[in-house]
Design an enzyme around this catalytic site. Structure first.
Site, PDB file in Angstrom:
ATOM      1  N   ASP A   1       0.667  -1.215   0.105  1.00 51.27           N
ATOM      2  CA  ASP A   1      -0.070  -0.002  -0.007  1.00 51.27           C
ATOM      3  C   ASP A   1       0.935   1.266  -0.032  1.00 51.27           C
ATOM      4  O   ASP A   1       2.263   1.166   0.092  1.00 51.27           O
ATOM      5  CB  ASP A   1      -0.913  -0.004   1.315  1.00 51.27           C
ATOM      6  CG  ASP A   1      -0.250  -0.629   2.527  1.00 51.27           C
ATOM      7  OD1 ASP A   1       1.021  -0.289   2.541  1.00 51.27           O
ATOM      8  OD2 ASP A   1      -1.123  -0.930   3.488  1.00 51.27           O
TER       9      ASP A   1
ATOM     10  N   ASN B   1      -7.376  -3.153  14.656  1.00 51.89           N
ATOM     11  CA  ASN B   1      -8.774  -3.416  14.337  1.00 51.89           C
ATOM     12  C   ASN B   1      -8.866  -4.479  13.226  1.00 51.89           C
ATOM     13  O   ASN B   1     -10.051  -4.863  12.685  1.00 51.89           O
ATOM     14  CB  ASN B   1      -9.476  -2.302  13.652  1.00 51.89           C
ATOM     15  CG  ASN B   1      -8.694  -1.898  12.378  1.00 51.89           C
ATOM     16  OD1 ASN B   1      -8.043  -2.500  11.730  1.00 51.89           O
ATOM     17  ND2 ASN B   1      -9.226  -0.544  11.951  1.00 51.89           N
TER      18      ASN B   1
ATOM     19  N   HIS C   1      -7.296  -5.172  10.500  1.00 47.96           N
ATOM     20  CA  HIS C   1      -6.975  -5.017   8.926  1.00 47.96           C
ATOM     21  C   HIS C   1      -5.773  -5.520   8.670  1.00 47.96           C
ATOM     22  O   HIS C   1      -4.650  -5.778   9.235  1.00 47.96           O
ATOM     23  CB  HIS C   1      -7.153  -3.192   8.635  1.00 47.96           C
ATOM     24  CG  HIS C   1      -5.786  -2.472   9.122  1.00 47.96           C
ATOM     25  ND1 HIS C   1      -6.041  -1.071   9.605  1.00 47.96           N
ATOM     26  CD2 HIS C   1      -4.474  -2.952   9.216  1.00 47.96           C
ATOM     27  CE1 HIS C   1      -4.639  -0.749   9.913  1.00 47.96           C
ATOM     28  NE2 HIS C   1      -4.007  -1.685   9.588  1.00 47.96           N
TER      29      HIS C   1
ATOM     30  N   GLU D   1      -9.840  -2.206   5.736  1.00 43.59           N
ATOM     31  CA  GLU D   1     -10.331  -1.993   7.106  1.00 43.59           C
ATOM     32  C   GLU D   1     -11.468  -2.724   7.050  1.00 43.59           C
ATOM     33  O   GLU D   1     -12.124  -3.291   6.106  1.00 43.59           O
ATOM     34  CB  GLU D   1     -10.725  -0.233   7.169  1.00 43.59           C
ATOM     35  CG  GLU D   1      -9.541   0.704   6.918  1.00 43.59           C
ATOM     36  CD  GLU D   1      -8.724   0.736   8.051  1.00 43.59           C
ATOM     37  OE1 GLU D   1      -8.585  -0.184   9.045  1.00 43.59           O
ATOM     38  OE2 GLU D   1      -8.039   1.658   8.109  1.00 43.59           O
TER      39      GLU D   1
HETATM   40  C1  F6R Z   1       1.543  -1.415   6.048  1.00 41.88           C
HETATM   41  C2  F6R Z   1       0.083  -2.002   6.389  1.00 41.88           C
HETATM   42  C3  F6R Z   1      -0.629  -2.013   7.727  1.00 41.88           C
HETATM   43  C4  F6R Z   1       0.280  -2.601   8.846  1.00 41.88           C
HETATM   44  C5  F6R Z   1      -0.474  -2.656  10.070  1.00 41.88           C
HETATM   45  C6  F6R Z   1      -0.026  -2.765  11.195  1.00 41.88           C
HETATM   46  O1  F6R Z   1       1.845  -1.659   4.895  1.00 41.88           O
HETATM   47  O2  F6R Z   1      -0.173  -2.847   5.256  1.00 41.88           O
HETATM   48  O3  F6R Z   1      -2.000  -3.148   7.513  1.00 41.88           O
HETATM   49  O4  F6R Z   1       0.793  -3.872   8.505  1.00 41.88           O
HETATM   50  O5  F6R Z   1      -1.285  -1.289  10.172  1.00 41.88           O
HETATM   51  O6  F6R Z   1       1.158  -1.596  11.393  1.00 41.88           O
HETATM   52  P1  F6R Z   1       2.245  -1.991  12.471  1.00 41.88           P
HETATM   53  O7  F6R Z   1       3.230  -2.801  12.037  1.00 41.88           O
HETATM   54  O8  F6R Z   1       2.984  -0.475  12.406  1.00 41.88           O
HETATM   55  O9  F6R Z   1       1.541  -2.226  14.029  1.00 41.88           O
END
Ligand code: F6R
Length: 247
Positions: free
Chosen positions: A67, A136, A138, A143
């Site tokens: 992303d 959450n 995701h 989401e």
């Molecule tokens: C980032 C992504 C997000 C993260 C998720 C966890 O490319 O796709 O889904 O993997 O938000 O983020 P952290 O590792 O910072 O807790």
């Protein structure tokens, strides 16, 4: 689905890096799906060490990131492009043209999403996809409520994700509210999926994803349907699981 619980975050990172390295050694032109965020930082650090000290080469590897924020230029310190350069790419021997990250500044975002899907297909699909998980539930920026069959597209971030990400920006107002993200259907087509989580803040989401029902309200729960998924956790992230065999 194989759930691997390690004593510490360092062990988790080393284990994941060893699994990635094994696959690159077997298939030097591996197509590797990558994530940003704090969770994979230890993995990237360990892969860089393997490159420097153990001759692991990325020269023929192709990467696709999950992303990117819409509206941040690649030079912005919080863009995922910048994050990947700083934390991984500039330290290894990967070819710049082999790196793929959606362009959040593209004039036509829908065309950019379509192009991204085509590039993944053109490279024969993703061999190994690294994933983190949001508090959450995701995955990437899919989401809760995202279609389980979705493809790469534009998504609006939830208030919680904006708040979670605001720690990286000066104010919550600066956090982009939209992003380009691979879809859940795109992610599920990867031949192998490695979902990583560390810390108690993720324990509830990890439990819902692994032990709860498969539901669009917990996008990571789709991993239960994947043919070759590994969930790599530290003890804190695994602390709410009920089906753990301690041998
Ligand atoms: C980032 C992504 C997000 C993260 C998720 C966890 O490319 O796709 O889904 O993997 O938000 O983020 P952290 O590792 O910072 O807790």
């Amino acid at each position: 689905m194989l759930v691997i619980i390690k004593d510490s975050y360092d062990d988790l990172s080393r284990q994941t890096a060893a699994m990635v390295a094994e696959r690159i050694r077997k298939k030097p032109d591996l197509v590797l799906g990558l994530a940003t965020g704090v969770t994979p930082l230890g993995l990237y650090k360990e892969l860089i060490r393997l490159y420097n000290e153990e001759g692991l080469s990325f020269a023929r590897v192709t990467t696709f990131n999950l992303d990117e924020y819409i509206g941040l230029p690649r030079t912005h310190p919080q863009s995922y492009f910048h994050f990947m350069q700083e934390n991984f790419f500039r330290h290894i021997d990967i070819e710049p043209r082999a790196l793929h990250i959606p362009d959040g500044m593209a004039p036509d975002i829908d065309a950019q999403c379509e192009w991204y899907e085509q590039q993944i297909a053109r490279h024969g699909g993703i061999d190994v996809q690294i994933l983190g998980i949001g508090a959450n539930g995701h995955i990437a920026f899919n989401e809760p409520g995202s279609s389980l069959g979705s493809r790469t597209r534009i998504k609006t971030l939830t208030d919680q994700t904006v708040e979670d990400n605001s720690r990286f920006f000066k104010t919550a107002e600066e956090v982009p509210k939209t992003a380009i993200t691979m879809g859940i259907g795109t992610i599920m087509e990867a031949r192998e999926v490695f979902l990583l989580a560390r810390g108690t803040a993720k324990a509830k989401a990890v439990r819902a994803a692994i032990e709860g029902p498969i539901t669009a309200m917990v996008p990571a729960s789709i991993i239960q349907m994947h043919r070759k998924a590994y969930v790599l956790l530290d003890r804190d992230a695994a602390s709410q699981l009920t089906h753990v065999f301690r041998g």
